[in-house]
Design a protein around this motif. Structure first.
Motif, short mmCIF file in Angstrom:
data_model
loop_
_atom_site.label_atom_id
_atom_site.label_comp_id
_atom_site.label_asym_id
_atom_site.label_seq_id
_atom_site.Cartn_x
_atom_site.Cartn_y
_atom_site.Cartn_z
N GLN A 114 8.35 -15.67 11.09
CA GLN A 114 7.39 -15.35 10.02
C GLN A 114 6.01 -15.03 10.61
O GLN A 114 5.35 -14.11 10.13
N PHE A 126 10.21 -2.85 11.12
CA PHE A 126 9.72 -1.54 10.68
C PHE A 126 10.49 -0.43 11.39
O PHE A 126 10.27 0.74 11.13
N ARG A 159 4.43 3.42 16.17
CA ARG A 159 3.77 2.50 15.24
C ARG A 159 4.10 1.03 15.54
O ARG A 159 3.34 0.12 15.23
N GLN A 160 5.27 0.81 16.14
CA GLN A 160 5.69 -0.57 16.40
C GLN A 160 4.99 -1.20 17.60
O GLN A 160 5.23 -2.35 17.92
N LYS A 195 16.75 -12.98 11.41
CA LYS A 195 15.47 -13.50 11.86
C LYS A 195 14.33 -12.83 11.10
O LYS A 195 13.40 -13.48 10.66
N ALA A 196 14.42 -11.50 11.01
CA ALA A 196 13.30 -10.79 10.40
C ALA A 196 13.71 -9.38 10.00
O ALA A 196 14.70 -8.83 10.48
N VAL A 197 12.87 -8.79 9.14
CA VAL A 197 13.00 -7.38 8.77
C VAL A 197 12.13 -6.62 9.76
O VAL A 197 11.05 -7.09 10.12
N GLU A 221 0.79 -1.23 0.00
CA GLU A 221 0.00 0.00 0.00
C GLU A 221 0.83 1.29 0.00
O GLU A 221 0.34 2.34 -0.35
N TYR A 223 9.52 -3.30 3.15
CA TYR A 223 9.40 -4.35 4.18
C TYR A 223 8.99 -5.68 3.53
O TYR A 223 9.59 -6.72 3.77
N ASP A 224 7.97 -5.61 2.66
CA ASP A 224 7.47 -6.83 2.02
C ASP A 224 8.50 -7.43 1.07
O ASP A 224 8.63 -8.65 0.98
N ASP A 277 16.45 -7.77 12.34
CA ASP A 277 16.51 -8.45 13.64
C ASP A 277 17.37 -9.70 13.45
O ASP A 277 17.09 -10.53 12.59
N PHE A 315 10.06 -11.21 17.77
CA PHE A 315 10.14 -12.05 16.57
C PHE A 315 10.31 -13.52 16.92
O PHE A 315 9.74 -14.39 16.30
N LEU A 335 2.63 -8.45 12.30
CA LEU A 335 2.98 -7.03 12.43
C LEU A 335 2.32 -6.26 11.29
O LEU A 335 1.82 -5.15 11.49
N ARG A 336 2.31 -6.85 10.10
CA ARG A 336 1.65 -6.21 8.94
C ARG A 336 0.15 -6.10 9.17
O ARG A 336 -0.45 -5.08 8.88
N SER A 381 6.31 -11.48 11.75
CA SER A 381 6.33 -10.57 10.59
C SER A 381 4.94 -10.44 9.96
O SER A 381 4.48 -9.34 9.69
N ASP A 382 4.27 -11.57 9.76
CA ASP A 382 2.93 -11.56 9.16
C ASP A 382 1.97 -10.71 9.98
O ASP A 382 1.24 -9.88 9.45
N ASP A 422 -0.62 -3.55 11.85
CA ASP A 422 -0.35 -2.20 11.40
C ASP A 422 -1.62 -1.59 10.76
O ASP A 422 -1.85 -0.39 10.85
N LYS A 423 -2.41 -2.44 10.15
CA LYS A 423 -3.69 -1.97 9.60
C LYS A 423 -4.77 -1.98 10.69
O LYS A 423 -5.60 -1.09 10.76
N SER A 479 11.21 -9.06 3.20
CA SER A 479 10.64 -10.24 3.88
C SER A 479 10.49 -11.39 2.89
O SER A 479 10.71 -12.55 3.24
#
Lengths: 152, 482
Positions: free
Chosen positions: B245, A132, B268-269, A128-130, A67, A74-75, A151, B96, B251-252, B248-249, B255-256, A78
């Motif tokens: 994962q 924000f 925001r985090q 481990k991860a990305v 969006e 990020y996407d 991370d 995470f 968090l997205r 990560s999933d 966020d919405k 990931s």
């Protein structure tokens, strides 16, 4: 770890690492947002291994829809991490196109890399991860800068 | 005014961030530090404690434990509990590595028996327990089996031949959260999880052979079955790519969600959703499933640890009394009942870099440990001591039954690599009688003991404040690192 890889054609760094206490961060540069994202991908794999030793034997194509540009970054990263973890590939070359599709941003990318082979590839950090955290994309004097914190 | 100047000392090792520091704070902050460690605390971490205190439905206090440091959104070494009616749930409050945790296994072997074979033992453990970047487990799950792992945790592992039936009794939640629902875990998370099940990973995760070096509480040590001079094993790992994962999933998704649910956030985090919303329920069920994956993972590793000891010492694991002392999760959210304003209340407790420390008499701890409280396992860093403590009534009253989880870095990985050489650290540790094997020398440099805060100070603070009490100190003899 390299902190200052330069592009052969232009006198611009591809990325620059900075310190984060428990993890690692970097700025990825580009003349276009696409190039900055390509270098963000490269820097992430540089955290895991020395990408100089990763040959472009395997090609993959991916498409991502997000969006806004920060979410797209990020996407994108990931997705690279996911492919790395599930198909056991290190990537070292990226070609990206970004376009606007209705309200979203669409990223299509060609990825080149090689199956992980620890007799050839150095084993550095596991990502481990990305995150924000402080993620942003800036533009100064026609140079795009993307900030990423991973991370570990 | 700097946030540090607003701190009020409540008692020795306990500080309050007054609720008035930030107008949106719903409860005060509470931080457990001694006079020395409070000086070195980053102001950003205190700010994060205050930010978490602003979240809807938070109860009693936003808590920073003795190892508190700056994290993403929520600090690491933090606890926050939210009402199950009016509160929120947040993936950032777990982290995470869902159910990253520590498991301690005992033996009846002595240092004299193990020391001469330590090199061989570490090499065998290194060979039998997969580790390193993107490490793959030795087994290949069939596609549908991953759902069984996610839904049944350590129980799945034991049913499939990894370990003993009685192991389950000595795991937090018996190694299985019943709220888990593998349907809420994305295909991506499952795909990352399938090849990595039964692996240690990299970074600060490790497998350590230790000697019980000192006993501080004879009665508790006897109840936990730890004897001075005996050898124990510590396993530190989590839910691998599967849990990363899931985080990560969600968090997205969050966020919405927080915008859709009109939640005002200072950062925001801290993205979260009401506990009874679709997003909130889905995250909790997915997180529980990832937690189960981690318990299955540690269970499989225990099995290979036992096999490795059998291989080296030519005795059965039963003869070596290789029982599990306990297994603690230090990145997790749980539905628990705590006393708030004099009444029992159900809350979602988020522990991010925090160890559960339930006190004596709590129904959720093994029968054997009822009289003393649950074992609390706090790992040190490569080459430094680790500690065994027990949970307390003070923790129940003040920290939702929680205490510290480890040392925490003080130096970045790149600085550590500039400062130390892997080979030198390895030699230095060898001189101290510690055998180390890792996948690469830079990893050893990054994990150098001096790159971490002093775990002894953290333990002292937790013990002085009473949120867990010292039982035993363990010294490393050998380490296998990813």
């Amino acid at each position: 770890m390299k902190t200052n890889t330069k592009n052969s054609s232009q006198n611009m760094k591809k990325f620059k690492f900075f310190e984060v206490t428990a993890d690692i961060g970097y700025w990825a540069y580009g003349h276009t947002i696409e190039e900055s994202f390509e270098n963000a991908g490269l820097a992430m794999f540089e955290v895991m291994t020395n990408t100089k030793h990763v040959s472009p034997y395997i090609q993959k194509e991916i498409t991502i829809l997000s969006e806004d540009t920060v979410s797209l970054l990020y996407d994108w990263l990931s997705e690279l991490l996911f492919l790395h973890d599930t198909e056991f590939i290190f990537f070292s070359k990226f070609k990206i196109e970004i376009s606007k599709e209705n309200e979203n941003y669409k990223l299509t990318a060609k990825l080149l890399g090689e199956k992980i082979d620890y007799s050839k590839h150095e084993q550095l950090n596991e990502v481990k991860a990305v995150t924000f955290h402080l993620m942003e994309i800036q533009k100064h004097n026609n140079i795009y800068k993307s900030r990423v914190i991973l991370d570990l | 005014m700097e946030i540090k100047d607003t701190l009020k000392k409540v008692r020795e090792c306990v500080w309050e961030v007054p609720g008035g520091y930030n107008k949106s704070m719903r409860v005060p902050g509470r931080i457990y530090l001694n006079d020395a460690t409070i000086e070195s605390l980053e102001p950003g971490a205190i700010e994060q404690v205050a930010n978490v205190a602003c979240l809807p439905g938070i109860q009693k206090a936003s808590i920073g434990l003795p190892d508190i440091h700056f994290g993403y959104g929520f600090s690491i070494g933090g606890v926050a509990a939210f009402s199950t009616r009016t509160g929120v749930i947040s993936p950032g409050g777990v982290g995470f590595d869902i159910n990253c945790g520590v498991r301690m296994v005992k033996t009846n072997l002595t240092e004299d028996e193990v020391k001469p074979k330590i090199k061989e033992l570490i090499n065998t453990l290194f060979k039998n327990v997969p580790s390193g970047v993107g490490s793959k487990g030795k087994i290949r799950l069939e596609n549908n089996q991953i759902d069984d792992v996610l839904n049944n945790g350590a129980e799945w592992a034991v049913e499939n031949g990894y370990g003993w039936d009685e192991d389950l009794e000595y795991l937090e939640e018996n190694g299985k959260m019943n709220e888990a629902n593998s349907d809420k875990v994305s295909e991506k998370a499952k795909k990352r999880g399938i090849p990595q099940l039964g692996s240690l990973g990299s970074g600060n995760h490790f497998l350590e052979v230790q000697k019980i070096d000192e006993i501080f509480d004879d009665k508790a040590a006897e109840i936990f079955s730890v004897n001075p001079g005996e050898i124990a094993i510590l396993i530190h790992t989590g839910s691998r790519g599967c849990g990363h994962q899931v985080c990560s999933d969600y968090l997205r998704i969050m966020d919405k969600a927080y915008k859709n649910h009109n939640i005002n956030l200072p950062d925001r985090q801290l993205a979260c959703a009401p506990v009874d919303s679709k997003e909130g329920i889905n995250y909790f069920e997915a997180m529980s499933a990832a937690a189960n994956y981690a318990w299955a993972n540690r269970q499989m590793i225990v099995h290979w640890v036992r096999e490795s000891f059998e291989e080296i010492f030519n005795k059965s694991a039963e003869d070596m009394e290789m029982n599990i002392i306990y297994d603690v999760a230090h990145n997790i959210a749980k539905k628990e009942v705590h006393e708030i304003k004099g009444k029992p209340m159900e809350v979602f407790v988020h522990r991010k870099g925090a160890t559960r420390a339930f006190g004596p008499g709590h129904k959720d701890i093994p029968k054997k440990y009822q009289s003393v409280g649950q074992p609390v396992i706090i790992p040190g860093t490569m080459g430094t001591s680790s500690y065994l403590l027990h949970g307390t009534q003070t923790a129940m009253e003040e920290t939702f039954g929680s205490t510290a989880h480890g040392a925490g870095r003080k130096m970045s990985r790149s600085s550590a690599k500039k400062e130390f050489k892997g080979e030198e650290i390895q030699k230095y540790l060898a001189k101290m009688g510690i055998e180390i094997k890792a996948t690469s020398m830079p990893i050893i440099a990054e994990e150098a003991p001096d790159a971490y805060k002093d775990v002894d100070e953290i333990i002292k603070t937790a013990d002085t404040a009473g949120i867990s009490k010292l039982v035993a100190k363990m010294k490393p003899l050998g380490v296998a690192k990813g």
